[in-house]
Design an enzyme around this catalytic site. Structure first.
Site, mmCIF file in Angstrom:
data_model
loop_
_atom_site.group_PDB
_atom_site.id
_atom_site.type_symbol
_atom_site.label_atom_id
_atom_site.label_comp_id
_atom_site.label_asym_id
_atom_site.label_seq_id
_atom_site.Cartn_x
_atom_site.Cartn_y
_atom_site.Cartn_z
ATOM 1 N N CYS A 405 -4.282 -16.057 -0.680
ATOM 2 C CA CYS A 405 -5.405 -15.255 -1.185
ATOM 3 C C CYS A 405 -5.494 -15.197 -2.702
ATOM 4 O O CYS A 405 -6.586 -15.263 -3.264
ATOM 5 C CB CYS A 405 -5.360 -13.854 -0.594
ATOM 6 S SG CYS A 405 -3.951 -12.840 -1.120
ATOM 7 N N HIS A 462 -3.940 -7.982 -0.488
ATOM 8 C CA HIS A 462 -4.955 -9.030 -0.346
ATOM 9 C C HIS A 462 -5.777 -9.054 -1.624
ATOM 10 O O HIS A 462 -6.090 -8.003 -2.199
ATOM 11 C CB HIS A 462 -5.851 -8.777 0.856
ATOM 12 C CG HIS A 462 -6.902 -9.837 1.038
ATOM 13 N ND1 HIS A 462 -6.602 -11.183 1.014
ATOM 14 C CD2 HIS A 462 -8.249 -9.756 1.210
ATOM 15 C CE1 HIS A 462 -7.709 -11.874 1.182
ATOM 16 N NE2 HIS A 462 -8.720 -11.040 1.296
ATOM 17 N N ASP A 485 -15.248 -12.694 -1.375
ATOM 18 C CA ASP A 485 -13.929 -13.131 -0.914
ATOM 19 C C ASP A 485 -14.037 -14.552 -0.391
ATOM 20 O O ASP A 485 -14.819 -14.840 0.507
ATOM 21 C CB ASP A 485 -13.422 -12.199 0.188
ATOM 22 C CG ASP A 485 -11.933 -12.373 0.449
ATOM 23 O OD1 ASP A 485 -11.352 -13.353 -0.054
ATOM 24 O OD2 ASP A 485 -11.351 -11.529 1.153
ATOM 25 N N ASN A 526 -10.141 1.307 3.752
ATOM 26 C CA ASN A 526 -10.154 2.705 4.190
ATOM 27 C C ASN A 526 -10.006 2.897 5.692
ATOM 28 O O ASN A 526 -10.266 3.987 6.201
ATOM 29 C CB ASN A 526 -11.453 3.385 3.725
ATOM 30 C CG ASN A 526 -11.299 4.879 3.562
ATOM 31 O OD1 ASN A 526 -10.186 5.395 3.455
ATOM 32 N ND2 ASN A 526 -12.414 5.599 3.566
ATOM 33 N N ASP A 528 -8.572 3.726 9.322
ATOM 34 C CA ASP A 528 -7.502 4.535 9.886
ATOM 35 C C ASP A 528 -6.588 3.645 10.720
ATOM 36 O O ASP A 528 -7.036 2.655 11.317
ATOM 37 C CB ASP A 528 -8.079 5.630 10.789
ATOM 38 C CG ASP A 528 -8.742 6.742 9.984
ATOM 39 O OD1 ASP A 528 -8.467 6.838 8.770
ATOM 40 O OD2 ASP A 528 -9.529 7.500 10.576
ATOM 41 N N GLU A 575 -8.500 10.417 -0.923
ATOM 42 C CA GLU A 575 -8.006 10.442 0.450
ATOM 43 C C GLU A 575 -7.977 11.865 0.994
ATOM 44 O O GLU A 575 -7.477 12.793 0.352
ATOM 45 C CB GLU A 575 -6.590 9.855 0.527
ATOM 46 C CG GLU A 575 -6.527 8.351 0.301
ATOM 47 C CD GLU A 575 -7.042 7.558 1.491
ATOM 48 O OE1 GLU A 575 -7.539 8.160 2.461
ATOM 49 O OE2 GLU A 575 -6.966 6.312 1.440
ATOM 50 N N GLU A 580 -14.566 11.442 1.805
ATOM 51 C CA GLU A 580 -13.858 10.262 2.326
ATOM 52 C C GLU A 580 -13.903 10.251 3.840
ATOM 53 O O GLU A 580 -14.140 9.228 4.474
ATOM 54 C CB GLU A 580 -12.413 10.267 1.823
ATOM 55 C CG GLU A 580 -11.621 9.013 2.178
ATOM 56 C CD GLU A 580 -10.807 9.195 3.444
ATOM 57 O OE1 GLU A 580 -10.417 8.173 4.042
ATOM 58 O OE2 GLU A 580 -10.568 10.351 3.844
#
Length: 766
Positions: A405, A462, A485, A526, A528, A575, A580
């Site tokens: 990467c 990354h 990317d 972000n 979970d 966070e 958020e």
């Protein structure tokens, strides 16, 4: 007597032949005489209808005509047309089919680009007939005719054109490009000086310039004409030109038209220019108002790309080399594979570059490899910049092996800056790879602590890119930094292909679904983590939801220094804040036991260390716990390998109290097992006597020793050789052998490799 005939083609691509074989057998004997003859029947010609004469800089049309001579349909037909001095790029047009006896014609644009006799050559291939060819000549001249009219002014005769390279490059911020020709930014004034055979008056003087885009894959040539400001002075004529702020970027042929009254002279003189995006121009779609920062995001050839883990990382030096001839060659090669009308739009150009940096869909620049086997190429860890990669690709136009990467990002930064887009490399630590686009990473473990593959993963880090541009395709407020990317992870849902972006950073922070690939980036920074324990009967029990692990210390190089700039708050709200959570819409899971894993903050390769698992009983009663700890070697992408060490222990923890279990890992346990990046993945599985289970993970990066570089006391002198002192300390408890130092720099530094002597344990080598 028997006569048989068959149609054949003696050589691939050759014309059609008809072969006859005559056999003569003598009755009553076994003698047989045979003779073979072949003839080449004429095919109808491929006609090219074009003007016999064409004025320099004037656009016209040519037509190819062909009649199918067969009694069957001709299929799989491809028409090609070549014409140096008349076409900006050879035409290859898939015609399809031509019915039996039908006539086919195709019309295309031509323009006189070079003086003299020019040839148009056409070829037609099909499944039944190969290489039907036609040719015609077109004479390109100045376009002026002699006249006896005494009122017509004398034509302006231009002896040479001065490109004012140094002045133009300085004004356009392109003086670092290592080439002699004009490198210009669109919407910016530049000047040319015409040297004349005799002085000319300013009265009635008219000058214009026509720009014709080279390498156009469109059937129509892309060109535009701009008026100029003319300043005659004796036998010199200075013309000032400004290209449109929304012009297509790429390589152009430039023709000047100079005249007095109706008598116009067209001047070519081999004039070409490379036109780039212009972030200094307020009318350009990539305008960046903070001009000081453009020195970093467009002009800086040196940078750092952050690698490692969230709590142990460093900036890896990278030479972008965006101004080398090879970088510009590769950038133009990429652009010429994009439809001409798309080359004015930074959205489409940047998305195209993201696709072509990797090899997946279009034989691009780099081959990705995460296997650990780099035979047939270079280890991704060996690259220190883009120059060598782009030089290899520019020479052969074959993919360079191998990349991961940070290499994809470094090369993409080079190419984005090369075409004029403000760009930077961005590193996301604990980066989620969400294959289901559901903003969650699902992890499954057996009751013994063994991982079950779900397809989702979390990379220790990354690296991608950001480029600056407006987004007129989105609602107001979503322009600015856009994520791109080039690392091939998933195909883009918008239009396919292994590419990502441009994705609005603002859309990511707000959690809004927009083009391009916003959903994937939201998960990367972000998502979970939902951890499940799979029981023997297959039941999946949700053990924990971690809402704060993904997307740590999102990093880029600071403007004007080598320090890190943390940009996490540009990707997401604080966070746990209401904003958020609203952007992600996730929930917590309450557990009766909490597990934490801790390791010394920094562990040097070759050293022993201790892993501590802390178990907190969140109930009011005492419980017995079985704690299993297992460490595996791991790639930075989250893929685990062999077991480094494991242990199991039983502890009793009183209500609302904590207990600990430790595991000591020696250097001998891991040195032969480490994968690239020096990561070890630890899993702690805790089973309670009340059938409650919990699991926690921790990624440890083992730090490698620093290498110090000392310059000579007198410093470096331009174009003078100098000696550098490079040293490091062996951290291992054994002697190092077969070592070497590799020195890489920008194009003016010759790569060097120095073989090292044996380096005893804990000793310096220089």
């Amino acid at each position: 007597m028997t006569i048989s005939g068959s149609v054949f083609s003696e050589y691939p691509g050759d014309k059609v032949y008809l072969k006859f074989t005559i056999y003569l057998a003598v009755i009553g004997t076994s003698q047989v005489f045979a003779e073979t003859r072949s003839i080449a029947p004429d095919l109808p010609p491929l006609k090219i209808l074009a003007p016999s004469r064409l004025a320099l800089g004037v656009q016209s049309q040519a037509t190819v005509v062909f009649k199918n001579p067969l009694s069957v349909k001709m299929e799989n037909i491809v028409l090609t047309v070549e014409g140096d001095g008349l076409l900006t790029e050879d035409i290859e047009n898939v015609v399809g089919t031509i019915d039996a006896g039908a006539t086919f014609s195709d019309t295309f644009d031509i323009v006189g680009m070079e003086l003299g006799k020019q040839e148009l050559v056409a070829g037609l291939n099909s499944s039944q007939v190969e290489l039907v060819a036609g040719v015609t000549e077109v004479v390109v001249d100045e376009g002026t005719e002699e006249t006896d009219s005494p009122t017509l002014p004398e034509a302006v005769k231009v002896t040479s054109v001065e490109r004012n390279i140094s002045v133009n490059k300085r004004v356009h911020h392109t003086d670092a490009y290592d080439m002699e020709g004009l490198v210009l930014r669109r919407g910016q004034l530049f000047s040319l000086t015409l040297h004349l055979a005799k002085p000319i008056s300013a009265a009635n003087l008219v000058t214009t310039a026509m720009f014709t885009l080279l390498g156009s894959r469109n059937r129509s040539l892309r060109s535009f004409e701009v008026a100029t400001v003319s300043k005659p002075s004796g036998t010199e004529l200075t013309v000032e030109l400004t290209t449109p702020s929304d012009a297509e970027i790429g390589r152009y042929k430039v023709l000047l038209k100079v005249g007095v009254g109706e008598n116009v002279t067209v001047v070519s003189d081999g004039l070409t220019a490379v036109l780039l995006f212009n972030p200094w121009n307020s009318e350009d779609k990539c305008y960046y108002s903070e001009t000081r920062e453009l020195s970093e995001y467009v002009l800086n050839t040196r940078g750092k790309i952050w690698v490692g883990s969230a709590d142990s990382n460093y900036g890896r030096p990278w030479q972008f080399a965006q101004f080398t001839p090879q970088a510009l060659d590769v950038a133009m090669w990429m652009l010429e594979r994009l439809p001409a009308q798309d080359r004015a739009d930074p959205i489409k150009v940047s998305r195209h570059i993201a696709a072509m940096v990797n090899v997946q869909d279009d034989s691009g620049v780099l081959v990705g490899n995460w296997s650990g086997d780099y035979s047939g190429g270079e280890s991704p860890l060996s690259w220190t910049g883009s120059a060598e990669i782009l030089a290899q690709f520019a020479q052969r136009k074959k993919p360079v092996r191998y990349a991961q990467c940070w290499v994809f990002s470094g090369v993409q930064t080079s190419l984005l800056r090369c075409v004029g887009l403000p760009a930077r490399s961005i590193t996301n630590f604990n980066s989620a790879h969400d294959t289901e686009f559901n903003r969650a990473i699902d992890r499954y473990y057996t009751e013994e602590g063994e991982s079950i593959d779900s397809g989702d993963s979390i990379w220790n880090f990354h690296v991608w890119n950001e480029a600056w541009m407006s987004r007129p395709d989105l609602p107001p407020g979503f322009g600015g930094w856009q994520v791109l990317d080039a690392t091939p992870q998933e195909e883009s849902p918008q239009g396919g292909g292994f590419r990502l972006g441009p994705c609005s950073l603002r859309a990511v922070k707000l959690g809004q679904r927009m083009n391009y690939d916003v959903e994937f980036v939201i998960s990367e920074v972000n998502a979970d983590i939902r951890t499940y324990i799979v029981k023997e009967n297959g039941e999946k029990v949700l053990s924990r939801v971690n809402t704060s692990h993904v997307g740590k210390n999102i990093s880029t190089k600071a403007v004007g220094s080598s320090a890190v700039n943390i940009v996490t708050n540009e990707y997401k709200f604080r966070e746990g804040s209401a904003s958020e959570r609203a952007a992600l819409l996730a929930s917590e899971v309450q557990s009766e036991v909490e597990v934490e894993i801790s390791v010394d903050k920094e562990v040097l390769v070759g050293h022993n260390f201790t892993v501590v698992v802390k178990v907190t009983n969140k109930t009011r009663k005492s419980h017995d716990y079985r704690v299993r700890i297992r460490g595996r070697a791991m790639l930075y992408t989250g893929i685990t390998g062999q077991v480094v060490k494991s242990s199991s222990a039983n502890i009793t923890v009183r209500g609302s109290q904590s207990g600990e279990v430790s595991l000591t890992v020696n250097a001998a346990d891991y040195l032969k097992l480490l994968e690239g990046g020096n990561f070890i993945h630890f899993v702690a599985m805790v089973n309670a006597d009340n059938d409650v289970s919990a699991v926690e993970t921790h990624n440890l990066r083992l730090k490698t020793p620093d290498i110090s570089i000392s310059l000579p006391p007198e410093g470096l002198k331009l174009y003078q050789p100098a000696s550098l002192e490079v040293s490091f300390r062996n951290p291992l408890s054994k002697t190092l052998y077969n070592g070497r130092f590799e020195l890489r720099g920008e194009t003016y530094v010759q790569p060097a490799t120095v073989t090292l002597p044996l380096v005893p344990s804990s000793k310096h080598t220089t």
